[in-house]
Each structure stands twice: as C-alpha cells, then as structure tokens.
Design a protein around this motif. Sequence first.
Motif, PDB file in Angstrom:
ATOM      1  N   PRO A  47       0.823  -1.214   0.000  1.00 59.90           N
ATOM      2  CA  PRO A  47       0.000   0.000   0.000  1.00 59.90           C
ATOM      3  C   PRO A  47       0.858   1.265   0.000  1.00 59.90           C
ATOM      4  O   PRO A  47       1.986   1.251   0.504  1.00 59.90           O
ATOM      5  N   SER A  48       0.316   2.332  -0.540  1.00 57.00           N
ATOM      6  CA  SER A  48       1.020   3.611  -0.431  1.00 57.00           C
ATOM      7  C   SER A  48       1.120   3.933   1.058  1.00 57.00           C
ATOM      8  O   SER A  48       0.246   3.580   1.841  1.00 57.00           O
ATOM      9  N   GLY A  49       2.197   4.549   1.440  1.00 62.08           N
ATOM     10  CA  GLY A  49       2.423   4.840   2.847  1.00 62.08           C
ATOM     11  C   GLY A  49       3.351   3.829   3.507  1.00 62.08           C
ATOM     12  O   GLY A  49       3.761   4.017   4.640  1.00 62.08           O
ATOM     13  N   ILE A  50       3.678   2.738   2.788  1.00 60.60           N
ATOM     14  CA  ILE A  50       4.611   1.717   3.284  1.00 60.60           C
ATOM     15  C   ILE A  50       5.857   1.744   2.421  1.00 60.60           C
ATOM     16  O   ILE A  50       5.772   1.705   1.200  1.00 60.60           O
ATOM     17  N   THR A  51       7.017   1.825   3.064  1.00 55.55           N
ATOM     18  CA  THR A  51       8.289   1.725   2.359  1.00 55.55           C
ATOM     19  C   THR A  51       9.023   0.502   2.888  1.00 55.55           C
ATOM     20  O   THR A  51       9.372   0.442   4.078  1.00 55.55           O
ATOM     21  N   ILE A  52       9.238  -0.476   2.034  1.00 52.32           N
ATOM     22  CA  ILE A  52       9.965  -1.673   2.426  1.00 52.32           C
ATOM     23  C   ILE A  52      11.456  -1.367   2.390  1.00 52.32           C
ATOM     24  O   ILE A  52      11.982  -0.913   1.381  1.00 52.32           O
ATOM     25  N   LYS A  53      12.125  -1.620   3.515  1.00 55.87           N
ATOM     26  CA  LYS A  53      13.558  -1.375   3.630  1.00 55.87           C
ATOM     27  C   LYS A  53      14.371  -2.606   3.256  1.00 55.87           C
ATOM     28  O   LYS A  53      15.402  -2.496   2.613  1.00 55.87           O
ATOM     29  N   ASN A  54      13.898  -3.786   3.701  1.00 56.45           N
ATOM     30  CA  ASN A  54      14.577  -5.033   3.354  1.00 56.45           C
ATOM     31  C   ASN A  54      13.690  -6.201   3.754  1.00 56.45           C
ATOM     32  O   ASN A  54      12.755  -6.040   4.537  1.00 56.45           O
ATOM     33  N   GLN A  55      14.008  -7.383   3.203  1.00 60.31           N
ATOM     34  CA  GLN A  55      13.229  -8.585   3.462  1.00 60.31           C
ATOM     35  C   GLN A  55      14.173  -9.776   3.513  1.00 60.31           C
ATOM     36  O   GLN A  55      15.171  -9.806   2.789  1.00 60.31           O
ATOM     37  N   TRP A  56      13.830 -10.742   4.349  1.00 60.31           N
ATOM     38  CA  TRP A  56      14.627 -11.956   4.469  1.00 60.31           C
ATOM     39  C   TRP A  56      13.697 -13.150   4.613  1.00 60.31           C
ATOM     40  O   TRP A  56      12.605 -13.038   5.151  1.00 60.31           O
ATOM     41  N   VAL A  57      14.167 -14.293   4.152  1.00 65.16           N
ATOM     42  CA  VAL A  57      13.421 -15.545   4.288  1.00 65.16           C
ATOM     43  C   VAL A  57      14.265 -16.502   5.117  1.00 65.16           C
ATOM     44  O   VAL A  57      15.473 -16.639   4.887  1.00 65.16           O
ATOM     45  N   ASP A  58      13.628 -17.148   6.081  1.00 66.69           N
ATOM     46  CA  ASP A  58      14.286 -18.177   6.877  1.00 66.69           C
ATOM     47  C   ASP A  58      14.504 -19.389   5.978  1.00 66.69           C
ATOM     48  O   ASP A  58      13.550 -19.974   5.468  1.00 66.69           O
ATOM     49  N   LEU A  59      15.749 -19.738   5.740  1.00 71.88           N
ATOM     50  CA  LEU A  59      16.073 -20.828   4.813  1.00 71.88           C
ATOM     51  C   LEU A  59      15.614 -22.191   5.304  1.00 71.88           C
ATOM     52  O   LEU A  59      15.545 -23.137   4.523  1.00 71.88           O
ATOM     53  N   THR A  60      15.289 -22.302   6.583  1.00 70.97           N
ATOM     54  CA  THR A  60      14.766 -23.563   7.087  1.00 70.97           C
ATOM     55  C   THR A  60      13.261 -23.674   6.868  1.00 70.97           C
ATOM     56  O   THR A  60      12.670 -24.710   7.108  1.00 70.97           O
ATOM     57  N   GLY A  61      12.644 -22.591   6.416  1.00 74.13           N
ATOM     58  CA  GLY A  61      11.219 -22.587   6.092  1.00 74.13           C
ATOM     59  C   GLY A  61      10.346 -22.071   7.223  1.00 74.13           C
ATOM     60  O   GLY A  61      10.718 -22.091   8.382  1.00 74.13           O
ATOM     61  N   GLY A  62       9.193 -21.576   6.832  1.00 78.30           N
ATOM     62  CA  GLY A  62       8.188 -21.208   7.814  1.00 78.30           C
ATOM     63  C   GLY A  62       8.250 -19.821   8.396  1.00 78.30           C
ATOM     64  O   GLY A  62       7.403 -19.464   9.212  1.00 78.30           O
ATOM     65  N   ARG A  63       9.234 -18.997   7.994  1.00 79.63           N
ATOM     66  CA  ARG A  63       9.298 -17.637   8.521  1.00 79.63           C
ATOM     67  C   ARG A  63       9.804 -16.666   7.461  1.00 79.63           C
ATOM     68  O   ARG A  63      10.603 -17.012   6.594  1.00 79.63           O
ATOM     69  N   TYR A  64       9.310 -15.441   7.602  1.00 80.60           N
ATOM     70  CA  TYR A  64       9.659 -14.351   6.691  1.00 80.60           C
ATOM     71  C   TYR A  64       9.837 -13.108   7.543  1.00 80.60           C
ATOM     72  O   TYR A  64       9.029 -12.821   8.431  1.00 80.60           O
ATOM     73  N   PHE A  65      10.899 -12.366   7.293  1.00 83.30           N
ATOM     74  CA  PHE A  65      11.208 -11.153   8.046  1.00 83.30           C
ATOM     75  C   PHE A  65      11.151  -9.975   7.080  1.00 83.30           C
ATOM     76  O   PHE A  65      11.712 -10.044   5.987  1.00 83.30           O
ATOM     77  N   ILE A  66      10.494  -8.915   7.507  1.00 87.18           N
ATOM     78  CA  ILE A  66      10.437  -7.726   6.656  1.00 87.18           C
ATOM     79  C   ILE A  66      10.602  -6.481   7.519  1.00 87.18           C
ATOM     80  O   ILE A  66       9.971  -6.339   8.564  1.00 87.18           O
TER      81      ILE A  66
END
Length: 88
Positions: A27-46
């Motif tokens: 959405p407008s108003g959100i700026t994503i700085k970075n994203q990561w994925v847990d390589l073991t599965g089941g988690r996402y960091f943003i």
Amino acid sequence: MLFMAISTWKPENRDDIMEHFKELKVPSGITIKNQWVDLTGGRYFILFETDDPESYGAFNLPWSDVCEIDCVPVMESAEFMKLMNKHQ
C-alpha cells in the motif's frame, strides 16, 4: 517509524503463503527497507517504514488468514543509544 514484522506459518499453509506473495501489493504509505526468508522454512522477516496506521493495517491484515505476524517498532541501536543518552 520502522517496523520489523516476523511472519510465521505452518507447513500446510505454504501453498497459501506462496499465493499471497504472488498477489502482494504494497500500500502507499509503506516503504519496504529489506526482506529476508528463513532458509529452514516457515518464517519471513520484513523491515518496513510507515507513519500511517491505515497503511500498516492494510499491509498486515490480508495475511492474517494464513500466518501469524509479530510486528514491532524498531530503531537502529546507535540511534537508540543517542536517544537514551539525551534522557540521562
């Protein structure tokens, strides 16, 4: 303000998560700085930035049917230390 969101899902929700990612619209108003994925599965960091509560809700709410989101306000540690030193 910066936020760190950690999304966690059950293995059986993996396909639903993948569909959500395909349809993801920031959405407008959100700026994503970075994203990561847990390589073991089941988690996402943003790491994202917003000062708009409506955008915050619009960004997180669509995921509530397939995962749990733990979203907290964060600050770089050096910036935090400067802030704390001002209040001593």
